[in-house]
Design a protein around this motif. Structure first.
Motif, PDB file in Angstrom:
ATOM      1  N   UNK A   1     -51.736   1.505  95.702  1.00 50.14           N
ATOM      2  CA  UNK A   1     -51.659   0.043  95.733  1.00 50.14           C
ATOM      3  C   UNK A   1     -50.265  -0.434  95.322  1.00 50.14           C
ATOM      4  N   UNK A   2     -49.704   0.195  94.292  1.00 45.82           N
ATOM      5  CA  UNK A   2     -48.350  -0.158  93.852  1.00 45.82           C
ATOM      6  C   UNK A   2     -47.326   0.157  94.943  1.00 45.82           C
ATOM      7  N   UNK A   3     -47.471   1.311  95.572  1.00 46.05           N
ATOM      8  CA  UNK A   3     -46.537   1.688  96.640  1.00 46.05           C
ATOM      9  C   UNK A   3     -46.653   0.734  97.820  1.00 46.05           C
ATOM     10  N   UNK A   4     -47.863   0.310  98.119  1.00 47.63           N
ATOM     11  CA  UNK A   4     -48.070  -0.635  99.208  1.00 47.63           C
ATOM     12  C   UNK A   4     -47.366  -1.959  98.900  1.00 47.63           C
ATOM     13  N   UNK A   5     -47.498  -2.428  97.666  1.00 50.66           N
ATOM     14  CA  UNK A   5     -46.830  -3.665  97.269  1.00 50.66           C
ATOM     15  C   UNK A   5     -45.313  -3.509  97.341  1.00 50.66           C
ATOM     16  N   UNK A   6     -44.801  -2.363  96.899  1.00 52.73           N
ATOM     17  CA  UNK A   6     -43.360  -2.125  96.954  1.00 52.73           C
ATOM     18  C   UNK A   6     -42.869  -2.040  98.395  1.00 52.73           C
ATOM     19  N   UNK A   7     -43.649  -1.407  99.251  1.00 53.72           N
ATOM     20  CA  UNK A   7     -43.266  -1.306 100.666  1.00 53.72           C
ATOM     21  C   UNK A   7     -43.250  -2.689 101.310  1.00 53.72           C
ATOM     22  N   UNK A   8     -44.232  -3.508 100.965  1.00 56.45           N
ATOM     23  CA  UNK A   8     -44.289  -4.868 101.506  1.00 56.45           C
ATOM     24  C   UNK A   8     -43.074  -5.664 101.032  1.00 56.45           C
TER      25      UNK A   8
ATOM     26  N   UNK B   1     -39.877  -1.905 115.655  1.00 52.88           N
ATOM     27  CA  UNK B   1     -40.521  -0.603 115.488  1.00 52.88           C
ATOM     28  C   UNK B   1     -40.716  -0.246 114.021  1.00 52.88           C
ATOM     29  N   UNK B   2     -40.306  -1.152 113.109  1.00 46.24           N
ATOM     30  CA  UNK B   2     -40.536  -0.890 111.688  1.00 46.24           C
ATOM     31  C   UNK B   2     -42.025  -0.948 111.395  1.00 46.24           C
ATOM     32  N   UNK B   3     -42.493  -0.166 110.445  1.00 39.38           N
ATOM     33  CA  UNK B   3     -43.921  -0.187 110.140  1.00 39.38           C
ATOM     34  C   UNK B   3     -44.350  -1.538 109.597  1.00 39.38           C
ATOM     35  N   UNK B   4     -45.526  -1.942 109.966  1.00 36.10           N
ATOM     36  CA  UNK B   4     -46.095  -3.193 109.489  1.00 36.10           C
ATOM     37  C   UNK B   4     -47.324  -2.849 108.673  1.00 36.10           C
ATOM     38  N   UNK B   5     -47.352  -3.330 107.456  1.00 32.38           N
ATOM     39  CA  UNK B   5     -48.498  -3.070 106.599  1.00 32.38           C
ATOM     40  C   UNK B   5     -49.638  -3.982 107.039  1.00 32.38           C
TER      41      UNK B   5
ATOM     42  N   UNK C   1     -40.168  -4.474 100.112  1.00 28.83           N
ATOM     43  CA  UNK C   1     -39.002  -3.924 100.786  1.00 28.83           C
ATOM     44  C   UNK C   1     -38.918  -4.425 102.223  1.00 28.83           C
ATOM     45  N   UNK C   2     -40.052  -4.457 102.895  1.00 31.37           N
ATOM     46  CA  UNK C   2     -40.075  -4.938 104.267  1.00 31.37           C
ATOM     47  C   UNK C   2     -39.656  -6.410 104.330  1.00 31.37           C
ATOM     48  N   UNK C   3     -40.125  -7.209 103.367  1.00 33.34           N
ATOM     49  CA  UNK C   3     -39.735  -8.622 103.329  1.00 33.34           C
ATOM     50  C   UNK C   3     -38.253  -8.767 103.030  1.00 33.34           C
ATOM     51  N   UNK C   4     -37.727  -7.921 102.144  1.00 32.46           N
ATOM     52  CA  UNK C   4     -36.296  -7.962 101.835  1.00 32.46           C
ATOM     53  C   UNK C   4     -35.462  -7.584 103.051  1.00 32.46           C
ATOM     54  N   UNK C   5     -35.887  -6.556 103.756  1.00 32.68           N
ATOM     55  CA  UNK C   5     -35.138  -6.087 104.925  1.00 32.68           C
ATOM     56  C   UNK C   5     -35.198  -7.097 106.072  1.00 32.68           C
ATOM     57  N   UNK C   6     -36.227  -7.916 106.117  1.00 29.47           N
ATOM     58  CA  UNK C   6     -36.345  -8.910 107.180  1.00 29.47           C
ATOM     59  C   UNK C   6     -35.231  -9.953 107.086  1.00 29.47           C
TER      60      UNK C   6
END
Length: 94
Positions: A36-43, A80-84, A45-50
Motif C-alpha cells: 500500500x505504501x509503495x502504491x502511494x509512492x508510485x502514484x 505508455x507509463x504505467x497507470x495505477x 511519483x507518477x503525479x510528479x512526473x506528469x
C-alpha cells in the motif's frame, strides 16, 4: 501411556502449526501495508512526473530534426507509463 504420548505429540504439532500460522498472518499484513505504501509512492511519483514536459524548440530545422530522429533510439511516450488502477491498486495497467 502410548496414547498419552501420542496426544502430547499431536498437541505439540498443533501448537507449532498455530505459531507458524500467526507468523504467516503477521508477515502477510506487513506485506500488504508495504504494498500500500509503495502504491502511494508510485502514484505520487507518477503525479510528479506528469508535471514535466519536453520543450520543443524552434531552432531545429526539419532536416536536423529528421536526422536526429533517425539516430536517436525511440523512447516510449508518456502514454505508455504505467497507470495505477483504483479498482485493484496492487496492479498496474500499462
Amino acid at each position: 501411556e502410548e496414547q498419552s504420548t501420542g496426544m502430547q505429540q499431536i498437541n505439540q504439532a498443533v501448537s507449532q502449526l498455530n505459531a507458524v500460522t500467526q507468523q504467516n498472518a503477521s508477515a502477510s499484513e506487513e506485506l500488504a501495508a508495504t504494498a500500500e505504501q509503495m502504491n502511494a509512492q508510485a502514484q505520487a511519483l507518477q503525479e510528479s512526473m506528469a508535471e514535466f514536459k519536453l520543450a520543443r524548440t524552434s531552432q531545429h530545422t526539419p532536416q536536423h530534426t529528421a536526422r536526429a530522429a533517425a539516430r536517436k533510439p525511440k523512447t516510449p511516450d508518456t502514454n505508455s507509463l504505467p497507470i495505477l488502477t483504483n479498482a485493484q491498486p496492487e496492479f498496474v495497467r500499462f
